[in-house]
Design a protein around this motif. Structure first.
Motif, short mmCIF file in Angstrom:
data_model
loop_
_atom_site.label_atom_id
_atom_site.label_comp_id
_atom_site.label_asym_id
_atom_site.label_seq_id
_atom_site.Cartn_x
_atom_site.Cartn_y
_atom_site.Cartn_z
N ALA A 67 0.89 -1.37 -0.05
CA ALA A 67 -0.03 -0.01 -0.16
C ALA A 67 0.89 1.21 -0.05
CB ALA A 67 -1.00 -0.18 1.20
N CYS A 68 2.03 1.03 -1.01
CA CYS A 68 2.87 2.27 -1.02
C CYS A 68 2.88 2.64 -2.55
CB CYS A 68 4.29 1.84 -0.35
SG CYS A 68 4.34 1.50 1.30
N THR A 69 3.66 3.80 -2.64
CA THR A 69 3.67 4.47 -4.02
C THR A 69 4.88 5.18 -4.02
OG1 THR A 69 2.60 5.70 -5.74
CG2 THR A 69 2.39 6.40 -3.59
N ARG A 70 5.50 5.39 -5.33
CA ARG A 70 6.58 6.23 -5.47
C ARG A 70 6.07 7.38 -6.53
NH1 ARG A 70 10.61 1.83 -8.30
NH2 ARG A 70 8.72 1.49 -9.33
N PRO A 71 5.98 8.53 -5.70
CA PRO A 71 5.41 9.71 -6.48
C PRO A 71 6.33 10.39 -7.55
CG PRO A 71 6.08 10.33 -4.26
CD PRO A 71 6.14 8.78 -4.46
N GLY A 72 7.46 10.11 -7.46
CA GLY A 72 8.59 10.73 -8.25
C GLY A 72 8.97 12.11 -7.48
N ALA A 73 9.95 12.72 -8.36
CA ALA A 73 10.68 13.90 -7.75
C ALA A 73 9.68 15.22 -8.11
CB ALA A 73 11.98 14.04 -8.47
N GLY A 74 9.61 16.09 -7.24
CA GLY A 74 8.85 17.55 -7.56
C GLY A 74 7.66 17.44 -6.94
N LYS A 75 7.06 16.34 -6.59
CA LYS A 75 5.45 16.67 -6.29
C LYS A 75 5.55 17.21 -4.92
CE LYS A 75 4.44 13.59 -9.51
NZ LYS A 75 3.63 14.10 -10.54
N ARG A 76 4.52 18.29 -4.82
CA ARG A 76 4.28 19.09 -3.70
C ARG A 76 3.72 18.26 -2.69
NH1 ARG A 76 1.67 24.72 -2.91
NH2 ARG A 76 2.86 25.54 -1.38
N VAL A 77 4.13 18.29 -1.12
CA VAL A 77 3.31 17.84 -0.21
C VAL A 77 3.05 18.94 0.90
CG1 VAL A 77 4.08 15.50 -0.83
CG2 VAL A 77 5.34 17.01 0.98
N ARG A 78 1.97 18.53 1.68
CA ARG A 78 1.78 19.30 2.76
C ARG A 78 2.15 18.31 4.09
NH1 ARG A 78 -1.91 20.60 6.72
NH2 ARG A 78 -3.70 19.16 6.00
N VAL A 79 2.78 18.94 4.94
CA VAL A 79 3.11 17.87 6.03
C VAL A 79 1.71 18.34 7.19
CG1 VAL A 79 4.63 17.70 7.88
CG2 VAL A 79 5.58 18.19 5.77
N VAL A 80 1.20 17.05 7.39
CA VAL A 80 0.26 17.17 8.56
C VAL A 80 0.73 17.21 9.88
CG1 VAL A 80 -1.87 15.89 9.24
CG2 VAL A 80 -1.33 15.99 6.74
N SER A 81 1.84 16.35 10.07
CA SER A 81 2.54 16.01 11.41
C SER A 81 3.77 15.77 11.13
CB SER A 81 1.54 15.38 12.44
OG SER A 81 1.57 13.97 12.09
#
Length: 117
Positions: A67-81
């Motif tokens: 249940a994992c993925t490799r999103p690749g470089a340069g994808k924007r994320v928001r840190v929840v915690s």
């Protein structure tokens, strides 16, 4: 009473060390980051290490089965915690043109700070 004083001194020293470690490696003022090329994110924090090993072996089927993925470089994320230490897994949300995705988990060293925010 003496043991209580010693315990308090260790607690203060530990807190100072954790704060120093956090300031040196992670920009704690921002909650937006970018994924790096070797990023692996998972639905639960317990599968990340196994998924990193599978990524090193280029085993995409194993990564998906965890249940994992490799999103690749340069994808924007928001840190929840994020934990107080610099090593623990972060709870994040991927951000796309369509909005935010489900909450996922990844290790801190797999993200770089978004300096534009």
């Amino acid at each position: 009473m003496r043991l209580l004083d010693i315990g308090f001194a260790f607690a203060v020293a530990g807190a100072v060390w954790l704060r120093w470690q956090s300031d040196g490696s992670v920009d704690v003022k921002t909650s937006y980051f970018w994924t790096m090329a070797d990023t692996v994110i998972c639905e639960t924090p317990f599968q990340i290490r196994k998924a990193i090993v599978a990524m090193a072996q280029d085993d995409g089927a194993r990564i998906r089965s965890l249940a994992c993925t490799r999103p690749g470089a340069g994808k924007r994320v928001r840190v929840v915690s994020m934990p107080a230490t610099t090593y623990g897994p972060w709870e994040i949300q991927l951000i796309s043109e369509r909005g935010t995705a489900a909450t996922m988990w990844g290790y801190a060293d797999q993200f770089e700070a978004d300096r534009d925010q």
